[in-house]
Design a protein around this motif. Structure first.
Motif, mmCIF file in Angstrom:
data_model
loop_
_atom_site.group_PDB
_atom_site.id
_atom_site.type_symbol
_atom_site.label_atom_id
_atom_site.label_comp_id
_atom_site.label_asym_id
_atom_site.label_seq_id
_atom_site.Cartn_x
_atom_site.Cartn_y
_atom_site.Cartn_z
ATOM 1 N N VAL A 22 3.233 -4.725 -2.208
ATOM 2 C CA VAL A 22 2.369 -4.401 -3.061
ATOM 3 C C VAL A 22 2.408 -2.975 -2.792
ATOM 4 N N SER A 23 2.567 -2.407 -1.598
ATOM 5 C CA SER A 23 2.583 -0.599 -1.407
ATOM 6 C C SER A 23 2.401 -0.522 0.349
ATOM 7 N N ASP A 24 3.057 0.792 0.494
ATOM 8 C CA ASP A 24 2.247 0.781 1.922
ATOM 9 C C ASP A 24 1.006 1.455 1.688
ATOM 10 N N VAL A 25 0.423 1.472 2.595
ATOM 11 C CA VAL A 25 -0.648 2.131 2.978
ATOM 12 C C VAL A 25 -0.501 3.546 3.325
ATOM 13 N N GLN A 26 -0.818 3.850 1.911
ATOM 14 C CA GLN A 26 -0.968 5.620 2.361
ATOM 15 C C GLN A 26 -1.419 6.332 3.936
ATOM 16 N N PRO A 27 -0.647 7.257 4.924
ATOM 17 C CA PRO A 27 -1.477 8.065 5.599
ATOM 18 C C PRO A 27 -2.944 8.124 5.288
ATOM 19 N N GLY A 28 -3.966 8.327 6.524
ATOM 20 C CA GLY A 28 -5.168 8.334 6.152
ATOM 21 C C GLY A 28 -5.818 7.485 5.084
ATOM 22 N N GLU A 29 -5.082 6.309 4.778
ATOM 23 C CA GLU A 29 -5.963 5.409 3.770
ATOM 24 C C GLU A 29 -6.542 4.243 4.654
ATOM 25 N N VAL A 30 -7.604 3.828 4.214
ATOM 26 C CA VAL A 30 -8.106 2.344 4.721
ATOM 27 C C VAL A 30 -7.740 1.433 3.356
ATOM 28 N N VAL A 31 -7.707 0.611 3.883
ATOM 29 C CA VAL A 31 -7.620 -1.399 2.700
ATOM 30 C C VAL A 31 -8.619 -1.662 3.040
ATOM 31 N N PHE A 32 -9.729 -1.960 2.637
ATOM 32 C CA PHE A 32 -10.474 -3.469 2.297
ATOM 33 C C PHE A 32 -11.176 -4.475 1.526
#
Length: 118
Positions: A49-59
């Motif tokens: 889907v994507s890379d989780v970006q630095p400082g990002e939260v995915v819920f």
């Protein structure tokens, strides 16, 4: 896992370690995965889907809806050892081929050294 609420993943604000976010569709509901290397997703049949970006939260809530939020912002400072020693060469991290990255840097260093008098 947060029992009764969903799944949460986050990446450190400096992006020291990579985090890939993947999904695969099933006949019922989508399935999600987080892994440090994209090759894990490929091996298990997930799409990146994507890379989780630095400082990002995915819920991902119990209805499997994805919520994303940038919660911290720092200067990006990935661990070079990830690209050189740890990650598999067929992996993609932060949109960059692990195999091609050291090669490209080596070429730049080589060209710079050729221009420098000995």
């Amino acid at each position: 896992m947060i029992a009764g609420y969903g799944l949460m993943a986050f990446r450190d604000p400096y992006g020291i370690r990579p985090l890939s976010f993947g999904m695969r569709k099933t006949e019922f509901l989508p399935e999600y995965i987080f892994a440090s290397e994209s090759v894990t997703l490929d091996t298990l049949g997930y799409d990146l889907v994507s890379d989780v970006q630095p400082g990002e939260v995915v819920f991902i809530d119990m209805k499997r809806e994805v919520h994303r939020k940038q919660i911290a912002k720092k200067n990006w400072a990935p661990c070079i050892f990830e690209y050189v020693y740890i990650a598999r060469p067929d992996s993609i991290q932060d949109g960059v081929s692990v195999y091609k990255n050291p090669h490209a840097h080596g070429c730049k260093i080589g060209k710079k050294k050729l221009k420098t008098p000995i």
